[in-house]
Design an enzyme around this catalytic site. Sequence first.
Site, short mmCIF file in Angstrom:
data_model
loop_
_atom_site.label_atom_id
_atom_site.label_comp_id
_atom_site.label_asym_id
_atom_site.label_seq_id
_atom_site.Cartn_x
_atom_site.Cartn_y
_atom_site.Cartn_z
N HIS A 54 0.81 -1.22 0.00
CA HIS A 54 0.00 0.00 0.00
C HIS A 54 0.84 1.27 0.00
CE1 HIS A 54 -3.36 2.62 1.72
NE2 HIS A 54 -3.93 2.01 0.70
N HIS A 83 -8.51 11.51 0.59
CA HIS A 83 -7.78 10.25 0.46
C HIS A 83 -6.45 10.39 1.19
CE1 HIS A 83 -5.59 6.88 -1.53
NE2 HIS A 83 -6.79 6.33 -1.50
#
Length: 642
Positions: A271, A500
């Site tokens: 990630h 985000h």
Amino acid sequence: MTTSQVKIGFLIPLNNNLEENNSNSKLPIYEGINVLGRNDISVADKRVSRKHVSLIGSVDGSANVVVESSNPVVIRSRDQRIKLCFQEKGGILNGDIVEMIPGNHFFKYVNVDDEKDKTSMQIYQRVSTQETILIQNEEVTLKRKRQIDEDEAYARALQDDSEAIRHFSVPKDRLPLTFQLLRVKGLPAWANTSSVSIGDVIRGNVLFAVLSNYMVDMDWLLSVCPNLAKISRVLVIHGEGDSTLYHLQKNKPANWILHKPPLPISYGTHHSKAMLLVYPRGLRVVIHTSNLISVDWNNKSQGLWMQDFPWKDQKDQSRSCGFENDLIEYLSALKLPEISINLPVIGNVKIISSFFRRFDYSSAAVRLIASVPGYHNGPNLKKWGHMKLRTILQDCLFEKEFRNSPLVYQFSSLGSLDEKWMAELAASMSSGLADDKTPLGLGKAQIIWPTVEDVRCSLEGYAAGSAIPSPQKNVEKDFLKKYWAKWKAIHSGRSHAMPHIKTFARYNGQNIAWFLLTSSNLSKAAWGALQKNNTQLMIRSYELGVLFLPATIKDGCGFSCTDDHCSFEGRRESSINTQECRTKLVTLCYQGNRKTESTEVIPFPVPYELPPQPYSSADVPWSWDRQYNKKDVHGQVWPRHV
């Protein structure tokens, strides 16, 4: 199988360039259930099942796609690529593209032609699709304009706060001490002050690039950074699944090398979002929060930190620092493939983790906080995740005002949490000493999380919720109610640009004790969970973030790999008089003295309001698997066209 003979549209085959493929016939779509598979779309690809998808058509011309196969399907709608797995459902409208296998077998969904199918459509006495779209577009334009006007009027009413983002102008030699927001399309110009785009980052004579991310849209990336097709080697470290990886491998430029790091524990991901760009003059390190996809770099609230570092002098090859050691340990854990490359600066070299010891990180303005999957114990217990953060904070002194001061957690995905783990995380984030050497003490945490109304009224409408992917069972746990706080971002112009970005901080008013910009969401997978009587830390995913701390200003922060007028030697000379100057971290809304003889204030463009406002009784936290029937700014419900 259909439930009506009212034809509402067609699936038109496209070639790999997304051009209509006239050699194949259109597939008619009728109102009701349409089951399509390998025989219907005339392909021999056995990844396409005989019953691959069901399209549930509505007479208004929209349709829902339900995946019936074990292989995923991708819907391209506006700027988004939405991947659907078995039994998942997504809506399609006129002009959307369906990839029956991600990256393969493209079909464009087109409504019926008004003239050819007028009789069927008139049965329902509806206005034409074109008129509806025009009306909706006008309504969307008016709603967006009203939102922007209201935000600007409110921001002006706040006076000093409304000017905050306008005055975020940090000298180049101080930028590594803070971070920047990414530009957002559709915002007024003042809201994008000092913000950056991907073209501001990947520029100049890059010799070799490492791009680390979770999702990679190769076509978009090459369109905005065409030089990535010309660089000698580009190593792409990714977290994509097998189907998307197949598309990447098939279509990537010859100079790209793809690498997915090992994931030894189930449900983990790669990630981390970072870039390492090697130049003739040095190395650019970039840590950010955006996937390498268009919507992340254009439509959402995001953050980015970068600093350039020169090559080490020959005499300094053995010298290292905390930042360097953290970086090399993290790169080693990725098990990078060995790459040989001829660099004009030093000749033939092998690009492995130790290669990055060739750069001088002594001016590093941050510390790295990384997560690496595994069961970490012994000397490795404190190397990763929240235990790494705890270890660094324990050695730091902070002003007395931060004793028992609050914590803020802000992120875009919420894991399955419990109160025991929340206390564990808070213990790490509350570490540190006051300047009289007494512990700072536990801070009360707040979670900044968009409400349903925030998502509904955002620039993207409900579609923004697909990037805030937390299910109802995680979000609506009773113990979380005391943590919820609002995403309120008027002063940065980003109230309607859904976050985000991921940030964690300790603060008091507008003063910041420390600040972390990271890829880590609020989950055990990202931060790790202690096991075996706190002697072992279990982490599932790779993550990477940068920790900002108050410190003595270091020489060389202004070095640049791309700007000729910023030389390392020049910065050393100009910073002699500020060597003993300490930094003070503040938000953009800070009203105090900006400079004293011993302190220099470093502004942080924290996009949300501090202190954050708790939820009211009417606020409902967003969860992406609930149904919302109140239409958003684009006239859509969620899930789309249920």
